[in-house]
Design a protein around this motif. Structure first.
Motif, PDB file in Angstrom:
ATOM      1  N   MET A   1      55.416  35.927   6.854  1.00  0.00           N
ATOM      2  CA  MET A   1      55.994  34.705   7.392  1.00  0.00           C
ATOM      3  C   MET A   1      55.177  33.487   6.974  1.00  0.00           C
ATOM      4  SD  MET A   1      58.290  33.094   9.078  1.00  0.00           S
ATOM      5  CE  MET A   1      59.215  34.345   9.957  1.00  0.00           C
ATOM      6  N   LEU A   2      53.852  33.576   7.002  1.00  0.00           N
ATOM      7  CA  LEU A   2      53.009  32.446   6.629  1.00  0.00           C
ATOM      8  C   LEU A   2      53.187  32.093   5.160  1.00  0.00           C
ATOM      9  CD1 LEU A   2      49.736  33.229   8.600  1.00  0.00           C
ATOM     10  CD2 LEU A   2      51.498  31.564   9.147  1.00  0.00           C
ATOM     11  N   ILE A   5      56.308  30.152   4.890  1.00  0.00           N
ATOM     12  CA  ILE A   5      56.135  28.767   5.338  1.00  0.00           C
ATOM     13  C   ILE A   5      55.471  27.930   4.249  1.00  0.00           C
ATOM     14  CG2 ILE A   5      54.911  27.300   6.975  1.00  0.00           C
ATOM     15  CD1 ILE A   5      57.295  28.575   8.215  1.00  0.00           C
ATOM     16  N   LYS A  62      58.667  26.524  11.933  1.00  0.00           N
ATOM     17  CA  LYS A  62      57.315  26.592  12.461  1.00  0.00           C
ATOM     18  C   LYS A  62      57.320  27.148  13.880  1.00  0.00           C
ATOM     19  CE  LYS A  62      53.160  23.826  13.194  1.00  0.00           C
ATOM     20  NZ  LYS A  62      52.554  22.471  13.105  1.00  0.00           N
ATOM     21  N   LYS A  64      59.584  29.132  15.170  1.00  0.00           N
ATOM     22  CA  LYS A  64      59.939  30.555  15.075  1.00  0.00           C
ATOM     23  C   LYS A  64      58.737  31.383  14.631  1.00  0.00           C
ATOM     24  CE  LYS A  64      63.444  33.635  13.159  1.00  0.00           C
ATOM     25  NZ  LYS A  64      64.621  33.748  12.253  1.00  0.00           N
ATOM     26  N   ASP A  65      57.943  30.853  13.720  1.00  0.00           N
ATOM     27  CA  ASP A  65      56.759  31.566  13.248  1.00  0.00           C
ATOM     28  C   ASP A  65      55.735  31.713  14.367  1.00  0.00           C
ATOM     29  OD1 ASP A  65      54.941  32.598  11.074  1.00  0.00           O
ATOM     30  OD2 ASP A  65      53.794  30.858  11.733  1.00  0.00           O
ATOM     31  N   GLU A  66      55.521  30.668  15.161  1.00  0.00           N
ATOM     32  CA  GLU A  66      54.577  30.749  16.268  1.00  0.00           C
ATOM     33  C   GLU A  66      55.056  31.745  17.322  1.00  0.00           C
ATOM     34  OE1 GLU A  66      54.161  26.805  17.685  1.00  0.00           O
ATOM     35  OE2 GLU A  66      52.855  26.147  16.034  1.00  0.00           O
ATOM     36  N   THR A  68      56.995  34.352  16.750  1.00  0.00           N
ATOM     37  CA  THR A  68      56.831  35.687  16.178  1.00  0.00           C
ATOM     38  C   THR A  68      55.373  36.118  16.211  1.00  0.00           C
ATOM     39  OG1 THR A  68      58.712  35.300  14.712  1.00  0.00           O
ATOM     40  CG2 THR A  68      57.236  37.111  14.133  1.00  0.00           C
ATOM     41  N   ARG A  69      54.469  35.201  15.927  1.00  0.00           N
ATOM     42  CA  ARG A  69      53.041  35.513  15.952  1.00  0.00           C
ATOM     43  C   ARG A  69      52.591  35.904  17.358  1.00  0.00           C
ATOM     44  NH1 ARG A  69      48.704  34.865  12.749  1.00  0.00           N
ATOM     45  NH2 ARG A  69      46.685  34.715  13.782  1.00  0.00           N
ATOM     46  N   LYS A 239      50.806  41.489   9.820  1.00  0.00           N
ATOM     47  CA  LYS A 239      51.606  40.323  10.180  1.00  0.00           C
ATOM     48  C   LYS A 239      50.730  39.175  10.681  1.00  0.00           C
ATOM     49  CE  LYS A 239      55.723  41.996   9.361  1.00  0.00           C
ATOM     50  NZ  LYS A 239      56.607  41.415   8.320  1.00  0.00           N
TER      51      LYS A 239
END
Length: 259
Positions: A1-2, A5, A62, A64-66, A68-69, A239
Motif C-alpha cells: 500500500m505504501l 501511495i 491516505k 484508507k491506508d491509515e 488498513t495499517r 504489510k
C-alpha cells in the motif's frame, strides 16, 4: 500500500505539473490574442476544480491506508504475535527435548506431568509402599494452552483461513473426546495400560477405527493451523514494513530469514 501511495503521489505531481504548463501557456496565449475575461475565468475554475478532485482522492487514499495499517497493527498485536510465541516455544522445546517427534505427525506438542502419591502400609511382614496416580497436569507445552490462547483471540481480526482452522480445530477436539470415551467404555483398560494385550483388536474395532480417523484429521488441521499462524504473522510484518526478516519453519527448528 505504501508503494502504491508513493507511485500515486508521483502521478499527482506529474498531473499538477502538466496542468500548470497548460495554465501557463493558456495565460500567454490569452494575453497575446486578447481572449475575453469569461474564458480566462473559466480556465481558472477548471484548473481549481481538477486540483480539488485530485486532493480529495489523495486524502481518501491516505485515510484508507491509515485505516488498513491500524487493522494490521491490531491483527499482529492481538492475534498473530501471541500465537506465534506459542509456536516458537513448542518448536524450541521440540528441538531440545523431543527431536524424534516428527512435526508432520505431532504438529502441536503436548507434555503431560503425572503426579503420584505414596501409600505406606505397615504389617507384621514389613512395610509395603504403593504409588497411586493423583492427577495429570499440562507440562511446558500443551494442547490445552494452545486452545486457551485460541479462545482469547478476537475473531473479527483473524484472516478467514485462521478463523476456519480455529473453528475446525475446536470441533475436532470435542469429537476426539467423544470417541475416546466411546472406546474407553468398551475397553476400560486400554486408556490406562500401555501394554494392553487386546491393542490390535481395539484398533480394528469400530470405536478404534473411528478414533483413528479423528486423530488423523486433527493432525491435518494442526498442520494447517501452524502454517497459517506463521503465514499470517509474516503477512502482518510485510504489510506494516516492520522488518525484512520473516519466520520460516525448517526441518530442525523455527528460524528468521530475509526475503
Amino acid at each position: 500500500m505504501l508503494d502504491y501511495i508513493k507511485r500515486y503521489c508521483l502521478q499527482i505531481h506529474a498531473i499538477g505539473f502538466v496542468l500548470f504548463i497548460i495554465f501557463l501557456f493558456t495565460m500567454i496565449y490569452n494575453i497575446n490574442h486578447g481572449w475575453s475575461y469569461f474564458f480566462f475565468d473559466l480556465i481558472i475554475k477548471l484548473v481549481s476544480g481538477i486540483g480539488t478532485i485530485i486532493a480529495a482522492v489523495f486524502i481518501y487514499i491516505k485515510w484508507k491506508d491509515e485505516k488498513t495499517r491500524k487493522l494490521y497493527e491490531q491483527r499482529l498485536q492481538d492475534v498473530y504475535a501471541p500465537l506465534m510465541t506459542l509456536v516458537i516455544r513448542q518448536e524450541e522445546y521440540r528441538k531440545i527435548d523431543s527431536p524424534d517427534l516428527d512435526r508432520n505427525r505431532f504438529p502441536i506438542l503436548t507434555e503431560i506431568i503425572t503426579k503420584y502419591s505414596q501409600n505406606m502400609k505397615f504389617s507384621s511382614k514389613g512395610v509395603s509402599i504403593t504409588n497411586s496416580e493423583t492427577k495429570k497436569l499440562p507440562g511446558l507445552v500443551s494442547r490445552e494452552r494452545f486452545v486457551e490462547i485460541l479462545d482469547e483471540k478476537k475473531y473479527g481480526l483473524c484472516r478467514p483461513q485462521l478463523l476456519l482452522y480455529i473453528t475446525n480445530y475446536k470441533l475436532i477436539l470435542e469429537i476426539e473426546e467423544i470417541k475416546k470415551k466411546n472406546l474407553e467404555n468398551k475397553y476400560p483398560e486400554f486408556m490406562h495400560e500401555k501394554d494392553f494385550p487386546k491393542r490390535d483388536e481395539i484398533e480394528r474395532s469400530l470405536q478404534g477405527r473411528e478414533l483413528s480417523i479423528v486423530l488423523k484429521r486433527r493432525c491435518q488441521i494442526e498442520c494447517l493451523l501452524i502454517n497459517e499462524i506463521i503465514s499470517g504473522y509474516n503477512n502482518c510484518i510485510e504489510k506494516l514494513e516492520l522488518d525484512s526478516n520473516y519466520m520460516y519453519l525448517e526441518d530442525s527448528s523455527l528460524s528468521c530469514k530475509k526475503i
